[in-house]
Design a protein around this motif. Structure first.
Motif, PDB file in Angstrom:
ATOM      1  N   ALA B  42       7.792 -20.746  38.609  1.00 22.96           N
ATOM      2  CA  ALA B  42       7.232 -19.468  39.058  1.00 22.96           C
ATOM      3  C   ALA B  42       7.506 -18.378  38.038  1.00 22.96           C
ATOM      4  N   ILE B  43       8.758 -18.320  37.531  1.00 24.52           N
ATOM      5  CA  ILE B  43       9.111 -17.288  36.543  1.00 24.52           C
ATOM      6  C   ILE B  43       8.281 -17.454  35.275  1.00 24.52           C
ATOM      7  N   ALA B  44       8.176 -18.700  34.811  1.00 20.92           N
ATOM      8  CA  ALA B  44       7.402 -18.950  33.589  1.00 20.92           C
ATOM      9  C   ALA B  44       5.947 -18.508  33.777  1.00 20.92           C
ATOM     10  N   THR B  45       5.411 -18.721  34.985  1.00 17.74           N
ATOM     11  CA  THR B  45       4.038 -18.293  35.257  1.00 17.74           C
ATOM     12  C   THR B  45       3.927 -16.770  35.200  1.00 17.74           C
ATOM     13  N   VAL B  46       4.918 -16.091  35.793  1.00 18.16           N
ATOM     14  CA  VAL B  46       4.917 -14.623  35.758  1.00 18.16           C
ATOM     15  C   VAL B  46       4.955 -14.134  34.310  1.00 18.16           C
ATOM     16  N   VAL B  47       5.841 -14.754  33.507  1.00 18.80           N
ATOM     17  CA  VAL B  47       5.968 -14.336  32.104  1.00 18.80           C
ATOM     18  C   VAL B  47       4.641 -14.550  31.372  1.00 18.80           C
ATOM     19  N   ALA B  48       4.018 -15.705  31.611  1.00 16.06           N
ATOM     20  CA  ALA B  48       2.725 -15.987  30.976  1.00 16.06           C
ATOM     21  C   ALA B  48       1.678 -14.961  31.405  1.00 16.06           C
ATOM     22  N   THR B  49       1.726 -14.561  32.669  1.00 16.62           N
ATOM     23  CA  THR B  49       0.781 -13.547  33.161  1.00 16.62           C
ATOM     24  C   THR B  49       0.997 -12.221  32.442  1.00 16.62           C
ATOM     25  N   LEU B  50       2.283 -11.861  32.243  1.00 14.02           N
ATOM     26  CA  LEU B  50       2.590 -10.618  31.529  1.00 14.02           C
ATOM     27  C   LEU B  50       1.937 -10.620  30.148  1.00 14.02           C
ATOM     28  N   SER B  98      11.119 -19.134  28.881  1.00  8.68           N
ATOM     29  CA  SER B  98      10.961 -17.831  29.537  1.00  8.68           C
ATOM     30  C   SER B  98      11.839 -16.781  28.867  1.00  8.68           C
ATOM     31  N   ALA B  99      13.087 -17.165  28.545  1.00  7.32           N
ATOM     32  CA  ALA B  99      14.017 -16.209  27.926  1.00  7.32           C
ATOM     33  C   ALA B  99      13.502 -15.768  26.556  1.00  7.32           C
ATOM     34  N   ILE B 100      13.053 -16.734  25.753  1.00 13.15           N
ATOM     35  CA  ILE B 100      12.524 -16.385  24.427  1.00 13.15           C
ATOM     36  C   ILE B 100      11.285 -15.498  24.584  1.00 13.15           C
ATOM     37  N   ALA B 101      10.391 -15.894  25.499  1.00 16.97           N
ATOM     38  CA  ALA B 101       9.134 -15.172  25.663  1.00 16.97           C
ATOM     39  C   ALA B 101       9.380 -13.743  26.125  1.00 16.97           C
ATOM     40  N   LEU B 102      10.322 -13.554  27.073  1.00 12.78           N
ATOM     41  CA  LEU B 102      10.619 -12.196  27.548  1.00 12.78           C
ATOM     42  C   LEU B 102      11.165 -11.335  26.413  1.00 12.78           C
TER      43      LEU B 102
END
Lengths: 185, 204
Positions: B42-50, B98-102
Motif C-alpha cells: 500500500a505504501i509503495a503504491t502511495v509513493v508511486a502515486t505521488l 519506498s524509502a529511496i523513492a521518498l
C-alpha cells in the motif's frame, strides 16, 4: 586558511571526478570506479583532519542533491539504503587512513600508505558499514558479511594498493605535496 | 553540473525544505517498523502515486533516479531467494524502494539554494569551533565549480593515454590526476588571497 579550504574543496571535487571519469581498467581487465580510492587518497595525501573534512564536504554536496556518486547517483535517496553505512563511514575511513600515515614514519611511504589504506579505507570503513547494515536492513552477521562486504571487498583491496602506490610515487616526485608527511601539518 | 532537482514545478517545490526533510525522517522511521507485506505494498503504491501526480515526465525522471539502485535490489533479491525467505525479502525490498523513492522525491522537489539554506542552519553550531558557515558555503560553491573542471581534465588525461597506448586507460593516470588537483588547489588559494581572502569574508 585559504590554502586549506582550497585543498579540501579540490579533493572533494577529486572524489567526485574519480567517480565520474570513464572507468579505469585494471591489468586483469576488470573495470572499477575509483571513487572509494579518492577517499583513501584524501587520507594518505591530505592527512587525517583535512582528508576527512574533504570527504564530509563531498557528502554534504551529495546530500543536497548533486549527482556526484559513481554512476551519477546522488540526493537523499542514497542515504536511506542499508548500504549508507559506507557513506557515513567514509570520513572515518579517511581520518584513520590519514592518522596512520601521519604517525607511522617509516622509510617506504608506499608500503605505509597501502597498509593505512587497508586499515582505514577497508577496516574502519567496514567496521561502520557492516553493523549499520545489520541494524538497518535488519540482517544477521553472516548475511551482512555476504551481502554488504563480499561484493565490494576485492575491488577495495585493489584500490587500497593503488592508492598506496600513487601516494608513494607522489612523495617521490613532489614530497611537499604529500601533506600528511609535512612537518607543519 | 546539474542538480537532481526536477525542472518540472510541483506544489511541493514551494514547501519549506526543513519541513520536507523532517517529514522524510519521520516517514523513513515509520517505514522501518512496518513488517506487514500488504501495508508495504500500500505504501509503495502511495509513493508511486505521488510520483505520478505531477505528470508523466516527472514519473519518468523519478524512475531514472530509482533505476540507479538496481545493484542493491539485485543483492537483496538474490540473497532472500537463496535462503528461501521470500516474504521477508519482499517486505525488505518494498521498504527499501519506498524509502529511496521518498528521499529522492524530496531531492527532486527542493531547489539547491533551499538545501544550502538548510545546511547553513545545521552548520550554525559549528561556529563554536570557529568554522564560519560562509566558508562552508564558499567551499560548496568551489566544489560545484571545480568538479566539472577536474572531470574535463581527467577525460583529457584518459584520452591522451588512449592516443598513445593500445591498452585501455590504466590506473596510472591517477597520479597525474592527483597532481593536477593539487596544482589547482594552489591556484585557487592564490586567487582567494588575491581577492582579500577570508578576512574580507568574515568582515562582510
Amino acid at each position: 586558511m585559504e590554502k586549506n579550504v582550497a585543498l579540501i574543496a579540490l579533493f572533494a571535487a577529486l572524489i567526485a571526478a574519480l567517480g565520474l571519469i570513464p572507468k579505469i581498467t585494471l591489468l586483469s581487465g576488470i573495470p572499477i570506479t575509483a571513487q572509494s580510492m579518492g577517499i583513501m587518497l584524501c587520507g594518505t595525501v591530505l592527512g587525517a583532519k583535512r582528508g576527512s573534512l574533504a570527504v564530509v564536504l563531498f557528502l554534504v554536496l551529495v546530500a543536497i542533491g548533486l549527482p556526484l556518486l559513481a554512476g551519477g547517483r546522488g540526493g537523499l535517496g542514497v542515504f536511506t539504503t542499508p548500504w549508507a553505512g559506507f557513506l557515513f563511514g567514509f570520513p572515518i575511513a579517511a581520518f584513520v587512513t590519514g592518522l596512520i600515515v601521519e604517525k607511522w614514519r617509516g622509510p617506504n611511504l608506499s608500503v605505509i600508505a597501502i597498509t593505512a589504506s587497508i586499515i582505514g579505507g577497508i577496516g574502519a570503513l567496514y567496521l561502520v558499514a557492516v553493523p549499520y547494515y545489520m541494524v538497518m536492513k535488519p540482517a544477521g552477521l553472516s548475511e551482512a558479511l555476504l551481502t554488504a562486504m563480499a561484493p565490494f571487498m576485492p575491488g577495495d583491496l585493489i584500490k587500497a594498493v593503488i592508492a598506496g602506490l600513487v601516494t608513494g610515487a607522489l612523495y617521490k616526485a613532489r614530497p611537499a605535496s604529500v601533506l600528511s608527511r609535512a612537518n607543519d601539518s | 553540473m546539474i542538480s537532481l532537482t526536477s525542472p518540472i514545478r510541483t506544489r511541493a517545490h514551494s514547501w519549506p525544505a526543513g519541513l520536507k526533510l523532517a517529514g522524510l525522517c519521520l516517514s523513513t522511521v515509520v517505514l522501518f517498523f512496518i513488517k506487514d507485506l500488504t501495508a508495504q505494498v500500500a505504501i509503495a503504491t502511495v509513493v508511486a502515486t505521488l510520483y505520478a501526480l505531477p505528470g508523466r515526465a516527472f514519473l519518468a525522471a523519478g524512475w531514472r533516479h530509482l533505476r540507479g539502485f538496481w545493484f542493491f535490489v539485485l543483492i537483496v533479491a538474490i540473497y532472500h531467494t537463496a535462503v528461501g525467505e521470500i516474504y521477508e525479502g519482499a517486505v525488505i525490498l518494498l521498504r527499501l524502494l519506498s524509502a529511496i523513492a521518498l528521499a529522492n522525491l524530496v531531492t527532486m522537489t527542493t531547489k539547491l539554494t533551499d538545501m544550502i539554506k538548510v545546511v547553513r542552519f545545521l552548520a550554525k553550531p559549528l561556529t563554536i569551533f570557529g568554522l564560519s558557515s560562509k566558508i562552508l558555503e564558499l567551499s560548496i560553491a568551489l566544489v560545484i565549480r571545480l568538479t566539472p573542471v577536474l572531470v574535463e581534465k581527467g577525460s583529457l588525461l584518459s584520452q591522451s593515454w588512449r592516443a598513445r597506448s593500445r591498452r585501455k586507460t590504466s590506473w596510472r593516470i591517477i597520479l597525474p590526476f592527483t597532481i593536477l588537483a593539487l596544482d589547482d588547489a594552489d591556484y585557487v588559494a592564490e586567487a582567494l588571497k588575491a581577492r582579500g581572502g577570508f578576512t574580507l569574508l568574515k568582515e562582510n
